[in-house]
Design a protein around this motif. Structure first.
Motif, PDB file in Angstrom:
ATOM      1  N   THR A   1       0.835  -1.207   0.000  1.00 24.91           N
ATOM      2  CA  THR A   1       0.000   0.000   0.000  1.00 24.91           C
ATOM      3  C   THR A   1       0.865   1.249   0.000  1.00 24.91           C
ATOM      4  OG1 THR A   1      -1.777  -1.144   1.197  1.00 24.91           O
ATOM      5  CG2 THR A   1      -1.783   1.270   1.259  1.00 24.91           C
ATOM      6  N   ASN A   2       1.917   1.235   0.806  1.00 24.26           N
ATOM      7  CA  ASN A   2       2.796   2.403   0.894  1.00 24.26           C
ATOM      8  C   ASN A   2       3.610   2.616  -0.379  1.00 24.26           C
ATOM      9  OD1 ASN A   2       1.844   2.954   3.416  1.00 24.26           O
ATOM     10  ND2 ASN A   2       3.636   2.233   4.530  1.00 24.26           N
ATOM     11  N   LEU A   3       3.956   1.523  -1.054  1.00 31.34           N
ATOM     12  CA  LEU A   3       4.670   1.671  -2.329  1.00 31.34           C
ATOM     13  C   LEU A   3       3.793   2.392  -3.355  1.00 31.34           C
ATOM     14  CD1 LEU A   3       6.454  -1.799  -2.566  1.00 31.34           C
ATOM     15  CD2 LEU A   3       7.588   0.422  -2.560  1.00 31.34           C
TER      16      LEU A   3
ATOM     17  N   HIS B   1      -0.815  -3.121  -8.208  1.00 30.52           N
ATOM     18  CA  HIS B   1       0.284  -3.704  -8.976  1.00 30.52           C
ATOM     19  C   HIS B   1       1.417  -4.182  -8.070  1.00 30.52           C
ATOM     20  CE1 HIS B   1       0.397   0.682  -8.806  1.00 30.52           C
ATOM     21  NE2 HIS B   1       1.708   0.622  -8.752  1.00 30.52           N
ATOM     22  N   TRP B   2       1.687  -3.434  -6.993  1.00 27.92           N
ATOM     23  CA  TRP B   2       2.739  -3.881  -6.074  1.00 27.92           C
ATOM     24  C   TRP B   2       2.302  -5.094  -5.272  1.00 27.92           C
ATOM     25  CZ3 TRP B   2       7.551  -3.129  -6.716  1.00 27.92           C
ATOM     26  CH2 TRP B   2       8.017  -1.954  -7.335  1.00 27.92           C
ATOM     27  N   LYS B   3       1.026  -5.181  -4.993  1.00 21.90           N
ATOM     28  CA  LYS B   3       0.519  -6.377  -4.314  1.00 21.90           C
ATOM     29  C   LYS B   3       0.634  -7.587  -5.235  1.00 21.90           C
ATOM     30  CE  LYS B   3      -3.271  -7.883  -1.348  1.00 21.90           C
ATOM     31  NZ  LYS B   3      -4.556  -7.520  -0.724  1.00 21.90           N
ATOM     32  N   MET B   4       0.375  -7.387  -6.530  1.00 23.32           N
ATOM     33  CA  MET B   4       0.517  -8.480  -7.491  1.00 23.32           C
ATOM     34  C   MET B   4       1.953  -9.006  -7.514  1.00 23.32           C
ATOM     35  SD  MET B   4      -1.694  -7.067 -10.724  1.00 23.32           S
ATOM     36  CE  MET B   4      -3.132  -6.041 -10.414  1.00 23.32           C
TER      37      MET B   4
ATOM     38  N   ARG C   1      -2.163  -6.710 -16.170  1.00 20.33           N
ATOM     39  CA  ARG C   1      -2.851  -5.993 -15.103  1.00 20.33           C
ATOM     40  C   ARG C   1      -1.903  -5.211 -14.202  1.00 20.33           C
ATOM     41  NH1 ARG C   1      -7.329  -9.060 -11.774  1.00 20.33           N
ATOM     42  NH2 ARG C   1      -6.914  -7.177 -10.546  1.00 20.33           N
ATOM     43  N   MET C   2      -0.670  -5.691 -14.059  1.00 16.13           N
ATOM     44  CA  MET C   2       0.290  -4.962 -13.215  1.00 16.13           C
ATOM     45  C   MET C   2       0.487  -3.539 -13.736  1.00 16.13           C
ATOM     46  SD  MET C   2       3.289  -7.731 -12.542  1.00 16.13           S
ATOM     47  CE  MET C   2       2.857  -9.454 -12.314  1.00 16.13           C
ATOM     48  N   PHE C   3       0.753  -3.430 -15.011  1.00 17.12           N
ATOM     49  CA  PHE C   3       1.047  -2.120 -15.599  1.00 17.12           C
ATOM     50  C   PHE C   3      -0.229  -1.307 -15.823  1.00 17.12           C
ATOM     51  CE2 PHE C   3       4.671  -4.800 -16.523  1.00 17.12           C
ATOM     52  CZ  PHE C   3       5.720  -3.964 -16.181  1.00 17.12           C
ATOM     53  N   ILE C   4      -1.306  -1.973 -16.226  1.00 21.86           N
ATOM     54  CA  ILE C   4      -2.575  -1.270 -16.402  1.00 21.86           C
ATOM     55  C   ILE C   4      -3.049  -0.709 -15.071  1.00 21.86           C
ATOM     56  CG2 ILE C   4      -5.025  -1.602 -16.937  1.00 21.86           C
ATOM     57  CD1 ILE C   4      -4.114  -3.586 -19.119  1.00 21.86           C
TER      58      ILE C   4
END
Length: 678
Positions: free
Chosen positions: A122-124, A263-266, A623-626
């Protein structure tokens, strides 16, 4: 020819032109309008509403034969002028889709490798957003902002549509959503509003008396297109026959928020731990359903209010069922001395360790644990290694697995029960609605237990809009009840209600004989059979599925690690990432002077990510980049849509630098994680 005849002829010409427009652009609605017209002409349908010309106003009104009143109160021009006057380049009557907490940080978030994964990921994301906040230094909640334009506008209620074109002209709108609940009223608007002419000015998304699924699909399409404008969407509401329109808007926009699964969670909470665990523990081949549980009545227990209210019934009837428990109810079941046959988990958040306190380790270590590959290490370690089985819930790294999908662990567990061959499934504790008396969201002891006041207002459609409290995080809405007409729920639960319907449809398509019973005093699930708990009758003579039998029969469906073909897929995904890196570095070399120019420069990258990355969508690569794009683009668009913004060229150069830096960081992180596989 007198004046009245001229007016009638113009109205008829407009109607015929509109029919041609609908026939070309919306054949389904065209056919429905024709069917209604034929029914009226043959007296098969008696009109409730009539078009009536108000001579004093030189405009049409709608006469309601049931209420014997006029919709515009015989003053249509007064309504039109008021609607146009109230539609301005300000924040009044807007759907605010920028979460205030995320887009108005006053300092960069603290990031540390010792933080739990949920906090860290979340912080990222917050840190990435803060890079832009630091640049613009302008609040998104400031009500006095002056916008240069509004690209999207929602007309909640069309009526005769005579106000719409004037508002479109005033605000120069590019995309408009026209919602009308009553098809008879919309048919009258075909005589008064030229939709063909209107379509030359704005792209029209039209919803007329659509059912829930159709309406939500139209809303989704409206918000998905021109996503950069999804920060503030203006609306004008007639407050006539609006039904549950804004509930549906709230549902769709909450489902599509990029903060639901970032995306960071992914990367950090899914990809990285999944690879680590799949190299150690066996993964279930979910594309080959078994019949292991076909002889058992399966009871799936979740943590909604109905679980706590029926704990004594569970205790009394426990031996009649194969009990599958999600993590949130495990400790309560152990405390109540209720047996558990299987435990499931789908989320990688470390916070879920609270559902598995150390003092229950001895009681659960021998229970079969079906876990998503990204499950937190210290949860998996609570179980003896031979009792852990992985299944792919969100990723699709294995060739012999389909994604056991669902929005939350409840739907995923139902899906798993089907994969294991269950033919008789009972759901308890999956209310997906607030307790209708106390407003509580879960049974006692749940980590996310919360409560709201269940007022009469909250039991009405569109309550968030009526009170001016439209937010994605706190608004309540109504859903069909399992045993009542409606129940008060929230946007989070609404997502799971939708997911249950998807899972249940798949189950019935695969296995029509399977029965799924909803025992909850909560939301209705399309495809599940409502059943009061006192009416449950199960067979006393079932073939018991022991742990030994379960694992013995599952052996042929389990495998550890990755095949050569699967490793080759990871290598191919990295080649796609390398191409993306080349695109971004080329973009960095280009000069840019305006926000619009920057959008054009990135077109090739966006097309590549959305189209070419589809080959690896089961890796969530696209999905990461989108997700990063959907998280940041509306905020960037919001800041550039400002009459008071000076020196746009200077801002856009810095935006471009930040954007390229973030995208490259994601690309390199992905490569670093998967390098050990091939």
């Amino acid at each position: 020819m007198d004046n009245m005849e001229n007016i009638q002829n113009r109205a008829l010409e407009t109607f015929l032109e509109n029919l041609k427009f609908l026939e070309k652009n919306n054949k389904v609605l065209y056919d429905r309008i024709n069917a209604l017209s034929n029914a009226i002409e043959t007296n098969e349908y008696k009109e409730r509403y009539h078009l009536e010309y108000i001579k004093e106003d030189e405009e049409f009104d709608i006469y309601d034969t049931v209420t014997t009143s006029y919709v515009y109160n015989r003053k249509p021009n007064e309504f039109i002028k008021k609607a146009v006057l109230e539609s301005n380049f300000d924040k009044k009557s807007t759907l605010d889709l920028l979460l205030p907490k995320m887009y108005n940080q006053n300092k960069p978030p603290y990031i540390d490798d010792t933080q739990n994964q949920l906090t860290r990921t979340t912080n990222l994301c917050a840190s990435e957003v803060f890079d832009y906040i630091k640049l613009f230094q302008k609040s998104t909640v400031y009500k006095g902002k002056k916008f240069k334009y509004f690209e999207k506008f929602v007309f909640a209620g069309v009526l005769l549509g005579t106000h719409i074109e004037k508002i479109v002209d005033k605000l120069n709108l590019g995309f408009i959503f026209l919602y009308e609940y009553n098809i008879e009223i919309f048919r009258l608007s075909l005589f008064t509003t030229n939709y063909n002419k209107l379509s030359k000015k704005s792209h029209i998304y039209l919803s007329v008396m659509e059912d829930k699924e159709q309406l939500e699909n139209t809303i989704h399409n409206f918000f998905h297109y021109a996503f950069r404008s999804n920060y503030l969407v203006k609306y004008y509401c007639t407050n006539y026959n609006i039904n549950d329109f804004f509930d549906r808007v709230l549902s769709v926009t909450s489902q599509k928020t990029p903060f639901a699964y970032t995306h960071w969670k992914m990367l950090i909470s899914m990809l990285e731990p999944s690879i680590k665990h799949m190299l150690k523990y066996p993964t279930l081949q979910t594309n080959n359903p078994t019949d292991i549980l076909s002889t058992q009545s399966v009871l799936i227990l979740a943590a909604g209010p109905s679980f706590g209210k029926n704990i004594e019934w569970i205790k009394k009837n426990q031996n009649k069922f194969f009990i599958i428990a999600i993590g949130a109810v495990v400790k309560r079941l152990i405390d109540e001395d209720i047996k558990i046959d299987m435990i499931t988990n789908v989320d990688g958040d470390e916070i879920l360790k609270g559902q598995f306190p150390d003092e229950i380790k001895d009681e659960i270590k021998d229970i079969p644990f079906l876990a998503a590959p990204n499950t937190y290490d210290k949860i998996i370690e609570m179980f003896d290694e031979q009792n852990v089985i992985l299944y792919e819930a969100m990723s699709g790294y294995k060739h012999n697995s389909f994604l056991v999908q669902g929005y939350s662990v409840g739907e995923v567990t139902l899906n798993l029960a089907h994969v294991l061959g269950a033919r008789e499934i009972y759901l308890l504790g999956s209310d997906l609605a607030l307790d209708q008396e106390t407003g509580r969201s879960h049974a006692d002891g749940h980590d996310n237990l919360s409560a709201v006041d269940i007022t009469d207002t909250k039991k009405e459609h569109n309550s968030a809009m009526k009170t001016g409290n439209y937010t994605l995080s706190k608004s309540t809405l109504l859903a069909k009840g399992n045993f009542t007409d409606t129940v008060v729920t929230n946007v989070i639960f609404e997502k799971s209600i939708i997911a249950y319907a998807v899972v249940l449809k798949r189950i019935h398509d695969d296995s029509p004989q399977t029965k799924v019973y909803n025992l909850n005093d909560g939301a209705y699930f399309d495809g599940a059979i409502p059943l009061h708990i006192e009416d449950v009758v199960v067979s006393e003579n079932q073939s018991v599925v022991t742990k030994k039998r379960l694992f013995d029969e599952l052996q042929e469906y389990l495998s550890i690690g990755f095949t050569d073909a699967e490793k080759l897929d990871f290598k191919g995904s990295v080649e796609y990432i390398d191409n993306l890196i080349v695109f971004i570095k080329e973009l960095q070399k280009l000069k840019v002077k305006s926000y619009m120019e920057f959008n054009t420069q990135r077109d090739e990258i966006l097309v590549y990510v959305k189209k070419d990355f589809k080959k690896y969508e089961r890796f969530y690569l696209d999905r990461m980049f989108i997700n990063y794009i959907f998280m940041t683009e509306p905020y960037i668009g919001y800041q550039f849509n400002d009459k008071e913004l000076k020196n746009e060229a200077n801002y856009i150069k810095k935006v471009k630098k930040i954007w390229c830096s973030h995208m490259l960081e994601l690309a390199y992180k992905y490569k670093d994680i998967v390098k050990e596989i091939y």
